[in-house]
Motif scaffolding. Structure first.
Motif, PDB file in Angstrom:
ATOM      1  N   ALA A 332      -5.730  10.278 -48.343  1.00 30.36           N
ATOM      2  CA  ALA A 332      -4.770  10.757 -49.338  1.00 30.36           C
ATOM      3  C   ALA A 332      -4.658   9.726 -50.448  1.00 30.36           C
ATOM      4  N   ALA A 333      -4.291  10.192 -51.645  1.00 31.80           N
ATOM      5  CA  ALA A 333      -4.157   9.279 -52.781  1.00 31.80           C
ATOM      6  C   ALA A 333      -2.963   8.349 -52.603  1.00 31.80           C
ATOM      7  N   ARG A 334      -1.918   8.846 -51.972  1.00 34.07           N
ATOM      8  CA  ARG A 334      -0.730   8.020 -51.735  1.00 34.07           C
ATOM      9  C   ARG A 334      -0.954   7.122 -50.532  1.00 34.07           C
ATOM     10  N   PHE A 335      -0.393   5.922 -50.591  1.00 34.18           N
ATOM     11  CA  PHE A 335      -0.492   4.991 -49.462  1.00 34.18           C
ATOM     12  C   PHE A 335       0.288   5.511 -48.270  1.00 34.18           C
ATOM     13  N   GLU A 336       1.568   5.816 -48.482  1.00 36.68           N
ATOM     14  CA  GLU A 336       2.422   6.281 -47.392  1.00 36.68           C
ATOM     15  C   GLU A 336       1.974   7.676 -46.955  1.00 36.68           C
ATOM     16  N   GLY A 337       1.897   7.879 -45.642  1.00 35.95           N
ATOM     17  CA  GLY A 337       1.492   9.172 -45.109  1.00 35.95           C
ATOM     18  C   GLY A 337      -0.006   9.371 -45.020  1.00 35.95           C
ATOM     19  N   SER A 338      -0.801   8.392 -45.422  1.00 38.78           N
ATOM     20  CA  SER A 338      -2.258   8.537 -45.365  1.00 38.78           C
ATOM     21  C   SER A 338      -2.810   7.836 -44.127  1.00 38.78           C
ATOM     22  N   GLU A 339      -4.012   8.234 -43.734  1.00 37.61           N
ATOM     23  CA  GLU A 339      -4.712   7.612 -42.609  1.00 37.61           C
ATOM     24  C   GLU A 339      -5.968   6.910 -43.126  1.00 37.61           C
ATOM     25  N   GLY A 340      -6.187   5.675 -42.647  1.00 39.61           N
ATOM     26  CA  GLY A 340      -7.370   4.923 -43.031  1.00 39.61           C
ATOM     27  C   GLY A 340      -8.637   5.512 -42.448  1.00 39.61           C
ATOM     28  N   LEU A 341      -9.708   5.540 -43.243  1.00 41.65           N
ATOM     29  CA  LEU A 341     -10.980   6.127 -42.850  1.00 41.65           C
ATOM     30  C   LEU A 341     -12.070   5.051 -42.780  1.00 41.65           C
ATOM     31  N   PRO A 342     -13.013   5.206 -41.848  1.00 42.90           N
ATOM     32  CA  PRO A 342     -14.141   4.266 -41.804  1.00 42.90           C
ATOM     33  C   PRO A 342     -15.107   4.529 -42.956  1.00 42.90           C
ATOM     34  N   PHE A 343     -15.928   3.538 -43.259  1.00 35.82           N
ATOM     35  CA  PHE A 343     -16.906   3.644 -44.341  1.00 35.82           C
ATOM     36  C   PHE A 343     -18.094   2.752 -43.994  1.00 35.82           C
ATOM     37  N   ARG A 344     -19.157   2.906 -44.753  1.00 37.93           N
ATOM     38  CA  ARG A 344     -20.335   2.057 -44.601  1.00 37.93           C
ATOM     39  C   ARG A 344     -20.825   1.661 -45.989  1.00 37.93           C
TER      40      ARG A 344
END
Length: 391
Positions: A332-344
């Motif tokens: 999500a664009a907002r920090f609050e309420g978002s979940e971190g996603l993995p990346f490479r």
């Protein structure tokens, strides 16, 4: 039904049902356990496949008394044997709130703990489709109770492949993935009925010189250092992919290095990030860059950017004790309420591990390992990476 008929019916029960009956005969723990956000497998710089997620375990009843967490087994798909077993000492290191040193994990009546699970699989291991969990607890009367369940369907989408967020240099990936005690993965954000971890896979990218130090060699008193004394300060911050600017901020004051920090005004991007940019690089995938140099942000909300485009310069604004780039992906664009996603990162150089003490010239001097050119991996906690040799 005759005795003979009942006996015959028992003989027809499959072994899995008999196993379930055996479990049911044990005392079942009076807890609620759940995984709020399912993990997706990602390859790290140790070239193993990792799954990161959190088990929220709540001791529901007020009269239960404390439950001592003894063991956690994780099973894959229909497997009869656990793929990993965590004992009491392991769980003490994986749990927040953390117990006292050498103490077990106790869940008091009406309280919750969060177990930060980091599963590591060999590079060529089959990736599970599902996981389930078995936990044992001891009551205050030394009775053993069991939880058997918490099914988890894993994410199937491959982690996003991105380019470098910085131009050139060597960078310590500090407070990175795999460290449950970091202020990134270890920080739950509770807001408006949700508990999420926006920074689950976040990195603090700290610039270093060939000695592995964060400040220039002529700095005698680091407590009196200026921004320009720090190796990474002012580095070019780049778009990791084509995207659209969904949020941006500039004009926030930068703090002196290593100065006392006030408590954030809110657990939001504006309360934490200082000067920042948020890009949407795929539908529902957002790259956030925080603590940028004041006056350096080159883009505005709605701008379309290309991979490698200059966004800003590395600084020390917001909730930051020293110059570095905070980088993360979230849903999500907002920090609050978002979940971190993995990346490479699609390509980068790996120079081996470094500790926080070595950044400041303490302990054993840092020695870079021979450079390894890596592809399609996620940097793990406290490894040094570089982008300078890449085209």
């Amino acid at each position: 039904m005759s005795i003979k008929g009942r006996f015959a019916r028992w003989l027809l029960l499959p072994l899995c049902c008999l196993a379930s009956l055996a479990v049911a005969q044990q005392a079942l723990a009076p807890v609620e356990a759940r995984v709020p956000f399912a993990p997706a497998p990602v390859t790290g710089t140790d070239q193993r496949i990792h799954l990161a997620y959190e088990l929220h375990v709540t001791n529901i009843y007020g009269d239960t008394g404390p439950l001592k967490l003894q063991e956690l087994d994780v099973y894959a798909d229909d497997g009869r044997a656990p793929i990993v077993r965590f004992g009491a000492d392991d769980l003490a290191r994986m749990t927040r709130p953390a117990p006292a040193e050498h103490a077990p994990v106790l869940i008091d009546a009406g309280k919750r703990v969060v177990i930060y699970v980091w599963l590591s699989l060999a590079a060529k291991s089959p990736i599970p489709r599902t996981l389930h969990h078995r936990m044992s607890f001891t009551t205050s009367t030394h009775k053993t109770e069991l939880l058997d369940g918490v099914p988890l369907l894993l994410g199937t989408a491959a982690p996003v492949l991105i380019g470098p967020p910085l131009r050139g240099g060597w960078w310590l990936a500090h407070e990175g993935p795999g460290n449950p005690h970091s202020h990134h993965w270890g920080s739950l954000v509770a807001v408006n009925g949700q508990v999420t971890i926006p920074q689950r896979y976040a990195l603090d990218l700290v610039g270093i010189d060939p000695r592995g130090h964060v400040v220039r060699a002529d700095v005698k008193e680091i407590g009196k250092s200026r921004h320009a004394d720090w190796i990474g300060y002012g580095a070019d911050v780049l778009a990791v992919a084509d995207g659209v600017v969904r949020d941006a901020r500039d004009g926030e004051t930068e703090h002196p290095p290593l100065s006392p920090q006030a408590e954030p005004t809110s657990l939001t991007a504006r309360g934490l990030f200082g000067n920042y940019v948020v890009l949407e690089i795929q539908p529902g995938v957002f790259a956030s860059y925080a603590h940028l140099q004041r006056g350096s942000v080159k883009v505005h909300v709605g701008d379309h950017v290309r991979r490698g485009q200059l966004l800003a310069r590395l600084g020390q604004s917001g909730s930051s004790s020293a110059p570095h780039l905070h980088f993360q992906l979230s849903n999500a664009a907002r920090f609050e309420g978002s979940e971190g996603l993995p990346f490479r990162f699609d390509r980068f150089d790996l120079l081996g591990p470094e500790t926080e003490a070595q950044l400041f010239g303490q302990g054993t001097p840092w020695t870079p390992q021979p450079i390894q050119h890596r592809q399609a991996e996620m940097p793990l906690n406290d490894v040094v990476i570089g982008f300078s040799a890449l085209p």
